[in-house]
Design a protein around this motif. Structure first.
Motif, PDB file in Angstrom:
ATOM      1  N   GLU A  22       0.832  -1.203   0.000  1.00  0.00           N
ATOM      2  CA  GLU A  22       0.000   0.000   0.000  1.00  0.00           C
ATOM      3  C   GLU A  22       0.871   1.259   0.000  1.00  0.00           C
ATOM      4  N   TYR A  77       2.867   1.520  -3.451  1.00  0.00           N
ATOM      5  CA  TYR A  77       1.998   1.763  -4.607  1.00  0.00           C
ATOM      6  C   TYR A  77       0.799   2.603  -4.198  1.00  0.00           C
ATOM      7  N   ARG A 120      -3.152   2.425  -5.277  1.00  0.00           N
ATOM      8  CA  ARG A 120      -4.162   2.191  -4.232  1.00  0.00           C
ATOM      9  C   ARG A 120      -5.209   3.296  -4.270  1.00  0.00           C
ATOM     10  N   HIS A 121      -4.776   4.526  -4.466  1.00  0.00           N
ATOM     11  CA  HIS A 121      -5.710   5.650  -4.525  1.00  0.00           C
ATOM     12  C   HIS A 121      -6.630   5.533  -5.748  1.00  0.00           C
ATOM     13  N   PRO A 131     -10.419   0.404  -2.346  1.00  0.00           N
ATOM     14  CA  PRO A 131      -9.581  -0.287  -1.353  1.00  0.00           C
ATOM     15  C   PRO A 131      -9.714  -1.814  -1.397  1.00  0.00           C
ATOM     16  N   PHE A 134      -7.843  -3.148  -4.476  1.00  0.00           N
ATOM     17  CA  PHE A 134      -6.397  -3.130  -4.273  1.00  0.00           C
ATOM     18  C   PHE A 134      -5.981  -4.261  -3.340  1.00  0.00           C
ATOM     19  N   HIS A 135      -6.745  -4.501  -2.283  1.00  0.00           N
ATOM     20  CA  HIS A 135      -6.425  -5.579  -1.341  1.00  0.00           C
ATOM     21  C   HIS A 135      -6.445  -6.931  -2.051  1.00  0.00           C
ATOM     22  N   ALA A 172      -3.356  -7.042  -4.368  1.00  0.00           N
ATOM     23  CA  ALA A 172      -2.118  -7.217  -3.614  1.00  0.00           C
ATOM     24  C   ALA A 172      -2.036  -8.621  -3.012  1.00  0.00           C
TER      25      ALA A 172
END
Length: 90
Positions: free
Chosen positions: A57, A60, A64-65, A69, A72-73, A76
């Motif tokens: 997070e 990157y 992430r923005h 969220p 992105f999780h 990742a």
């Protein structure tokens, strides 16, 4: 007695795959409350995974923005599953 490097390599494998740590009883203290050695390795593994997600997070932040969220999780987490760390350091 095992070398420090050997113990670190074992710990990395054990926290990535705690159920496969067949020698966990001999490597992890077993007289510590109600949790088994494998249970404790699983807790450590989840914590390690969480810290790796935090590192991604931070590294990157723009990605992430740009992503939701949760997306992105998922991204990742899948990245870490496909490309697990090869060393014990973050």
């Amino acid at each position: 007695m095992k070398s420090l490097v050997g113990i670190q390599e074992w710990l990395l494998r054990a926290i990535q795959h705690p159920a496969g740590a067949s020698d966990a009883k001999s490597m992890v203290r077993s007289t510590h409350g109600p949790l088994t050695p494998v249970d404790r390795l699983e807790i450590y593994g989840r914590s390690f995974h969480g810290r790796l997600l935090q590192v991604l997070e931070g590294e990157y932040a723009a990605l992430r923005h740009a992503m939701e969220p949760d997306l992105f999780h998922q991204f990742a987490s899948e990245y870490l599953r496909v490309h697990p760390p090869s060393t014990y350091t973050l």
